[in-house]
Design a protein around this motif. Sequence first.
Motif, PDB file in Angstrom:
ATOM      1  N   HIS A  95      -6.683   5.588  -5.165  1.00 56.10           N
ATOM      2  CA  HIS A  95      -5.548   5.955  -4.321  1.00 56.10           C
ATOM      3  C   HIS A  95      -5.564   5.193  -2.995  1.00 56.10           C
ATOM      4  O   HIS A  95      -4.496   4.832  -2.467  1.00 56.10           O
ATOM      5  CB  HIS A  95      -5.530   7.464  -4.071  1.00 56.10           C
ATOM      6  CG  HIS A  95      -4.955   8.242  -5.210  1.00 56.10           C
ATOM      7  ND1 HIS A  95      -4.997   9.617  -5.278  1.00 56.10           N
ATOM      8  CD2 HIS A  95      -4.297   7.831  -6.330  1.00 56.10           C
ATOM      9  CE1 HIS A  95      -4.405  10.019  -6.383  1.00 56.10           C
ATOM     10  NE2 HIS A  95      -3.977   8.949  -7.036  1.00 56.10           N
ATOM     11  N   ALA A  96      -6.730   4.933  -2.444  1.00 58.52           N
ATOM     12  CA  ALA A  96      -6.810   4.146  -1.207  1.00 58.52           C
ATOM     13  C   ALA A  96      -6.315   2.726  -1.440  1.00 58.52           C
ATOM     14  O   ALA A  96      -5.563   2.163  -0.632  1.00 58.52           O
ATOM     15  CB  ALA A  96      -8.240   4.138  -0.673  1.00 58.52           C
ATOM     16  N   LEU A  97      -6.717   2.135  -2.558  1.00 57.59           N
ATOM     17  CA  LEU A  97      -6.244   0.802  -2.908  1.00 57.59           C
ATOM     18  C   LEU A  97      -4.735   0.818  -3.151  1.00 57.59           C
ATOM     19  O   LEU A  97      -4.011  -0.101  -2.750  1.00 57.59           O
ATOM     20  CB  LEU A  97      -6.971   0.297  -4.158  1.00 57.59           C
ATOM     21  CG  LEU A  97      -8.476   0.023  -4.021  1.00 57.59           C
ATOM     22  CD1 LEU A  97      -9.072  -0.306  -5.383  1.00 57.59           C
ATOM     23  CD2 LEU A  97      -8.714  -1.125  -3.045  1.00 57.59           C
ATOM     24  N   ILE A 157       8.816   8.592   5.568  1.00 58.78           N
ATOM     25  CA  ILE A 157       8.923   7.247   4.989  1.00 58.78           C
ATOM     26  C   ILE A 157       7.540   6.609   4.877  1.00 58.78           C
ATOM     27  O   ILE A 157       7.182   6.024   3.844  1.00 58.78           O
ATOM     28  CB  ILE A 157       9.860   6.366   5.839  1.00 58.78           C
ATOM     29  CG1 ILE A 157      11.313   6.819   5.655  1.00 58.78           C
ATOM     30  CG2 ILE A 157       9.720   4.899   5.462  1.00 58.78           C
ATOM     31  CD1 ILE A 157      12.281   6.188   6.625  1.00 58.78           C
ATOM     32  N   LYS A 158       6.745   6.726   5.924  1.00 61.59           N
ATOM     33  CA  LYS A 158       5.400   6.144   5.903  1.00 61.59           C
ATOM     34  C   LYS A 158       4.532   6.794   4.823  1.00 61.59           C
ATOM     35  O   LYS A 158       3.790   6.113   4.117  1.00 61.59           O
ATOM     36  CB  LYS A 158       4.740   6.297   7.278  1.00 61.59           C
ATOM     37  CG  LYS A 158       5.407   5.463   8.366  1.00 61.59           C
ATOM     38  CD  LYS A 158       4.735   5.692   9.717  1.00 61.59           C
ATOM     39  CE  LYS A 158       5.401   4.857  10.792  1.00 61.59           C
ATOM     40  NZ  LYS A 158       4.789   5.089  12.130  1.00 61.59           N
ATOM     41  N   GLN A 159       4.645   8.097   4.680  1.00 58.30           N
ATOM     42  CA  GLN A 159       3.902   8.776   3.628  1.00 58.30           C
ATOM     43  C   GLN A 159       4.360   8.295   2.255  1.00 58.30           C
ATOM     44  O   GLN A 159       3.543   8.073   1.349  1.00 58.30           O
ATOM     45  CB  GLN A 159       4.115  10.289   3.724  1.00 58.30           C
ATOM     46  CG  GLN A 159       3.531  10.944   4.950  1.00 58.30           C
ATOM     47  CD  GLN A 159       3.891  12.422   5.015  1.00 58.30           C
ATOM     48  OE1 GLN A 159       3.875  13.129   4.007  1.00 58.30           O
ATOM     49  NE2 GLN A 159       4.237  12.892   6.199  1.00 58.30           N
ATOM     50  N   ASN A 160       5.669   8.121   2.113  1.00 57.25           N
ATOM     51  CA  ASN A 160       6.212   7.730   0.820  1.00 57.25           C
ATOM     52  C   ASN A 160       5.773   6.329   0.409  1.00 57.25           C
ATOM     53  O   ASN A 160       5.519   6.066  -0.769  1.00 57.25           O
ATOM     54  CB  ASN A 160       7.740   7.820   0.841  1.00 57.25           C
ATOM     55  CG  ASN A 160       8.341   7.594  -0.522  1.00 57.25           C
ATOM     56  OD1 ASN A 160       9.033   6.614  -0.767  1.00 57.25           O
ATOM     57  ND2 ASN A 160       8.100   8.519  -1.442  1.00 57.25           N
ATOM     58  N   VAL A 161       5.688   5.421   1.369  1.00 58.41           N
ATOM     59  CA  VAL A 161       5.217   4.063   1.064  1.00 58.41           C
ATOM     60  C   VAL A 161       3.823   4.121   0.449  1.00 58.41           C
ATOM     61  O   VAL A 161       3.541   3.477  -0.572  1.00 58.41           O
ATOM     62  CB  VAL A 161       5.214   3.195   2.338  1.00 58.41           C
ATOM     63  CG1 VAL A 161       4.510   1.865   2.082  1.00 58.41           C
ATOM     64  CG2 VAL A 161       6.638   2.951   2.822  1.00 58.41           C
ATOM     65  N   ALA A 162       2.944   4.900   1.056  1.00 60.78           N
ATOM     66  CA  ALA A 162       1.573   5.016   0.547  1.00 60.78           C
ATOM     67  C   ALA A 162       1.542   5.734  -0.794  1.00 60.78           C
ATOM     68  O   ALA A 162       0.831   5.316  -1.719  1.00 60.78           O
ATOM     69  CB  ALA A 162       0.700   5.745   1.568  1.00 60.78           C
ATOM     70  N   GLU A 163       2.310   6.829  -0.925  1.00 59.73           N
ATOM     71  CA  GLU A 163       2.289   7.598  -2.165  1.00 59.73           C
ATOM     72  C   GLU A 163       2.843   6.795  -3.338  1.00 59.73           C
ATOM     73  O   GLU A 163       2.357   6.906  -4.471  1.00 59.73           O
ATOM     74  CB  GLU A 163       3.093   8.896  -1.993  1.00 59.73           C
ATOM     75  CG  GLU A 163       2.477   9.904  -1.034  1.00 59.73           C
ATOM     76  CD  GLU A 163       1.158  10.464  -1.533  1.00 59.73           C
ATOM     77  OE1 GLU A 163       0.955  10.511  -2.760  1.00 59.73           O
ATOM     78  OE2 GLU A 163       0.320  10.848  -0.692  1.00 59.73           O
TER      79      GLU A 163
END
Length: 282
Positions: free
Chosen positions: A18-20, A58-64
């Motif tokens: 998930h980090a990658l 939005i920032k959370q969604n980019v990562a998720e």
Amino acid sequence: MMRLLLICLGRLPLHVLHALGAAAGWVTYVASPTYARRLRENLRASGVCADAHCEALIKQNVAETGKGVLELAAVWFAPQASLQRWSHSDTWQAVEQARKPGQGVIFLTPHLGGFEFSAQYAAQRTPLTVLYRPPKLRWLEPLMIEGRSRRGMKVAPANLHGVRRFYKALQRGEAVGLLPDQTPGVGEGAWADFFGRPAYTMTLVSRLQKATGALLVMASAERLPRGTGYRFHFEVLPAEGFDEAALNRAVEAAVRRCPAQYLWGYNRYKVPAGAPPPEAGT
């Protein structure tokens, strides 16, 4: 080579994967202005967040979204023991309690959280056939079929042959699964509001249910923090009066539970070639 890479990735600890994935999500967001613009426009227009909070979402969604791509390696190729360790659910009994003997089930899994994992979870509990569309990357198709065919799950192409297999599976009292928020081809959908905007919505779900009397279940896999696994949500939907508008409302309700994990960058509001414009279809 790609198969070996996916197998290696699938054996990494989930928190590492998930980090990658989160890092890969940001690379994609920065490298693709079209994708970034669509993600921001769809999320802001949805009304799920106030202006002051949309930027954080939005920032959370980019990562998720990036996590969702990389975790496919784990869903498709991780050992069985890992998948069991990541599973957290207290709502599967709703399916068992509502299902009549010999009744088929239609699992609706939106582009939300670990949607591929929710199908694997259900397939371990009931015979399941899932519908798929060949990916744009041709080399990915055999890997996708292999990964989705594990643990007894069957795959069917998104064409007339695949739909016939769906009907037969439901008539045998088995389960089928599909992505209800995937834009259908011309002649296979109707316009219905989705987060306040007209979206071309598949009619297949309502047709399948009316023809077979199958149980309708909204299924999603909420990604838990720090790579600890997934919480599964199974909600039985009322069949009476079920149509494309009801389908979109059910997807909206699932998305509102964890909006940061929805695929807002998907082009959900496109008009398929040859389809009537929204004004003509509503």
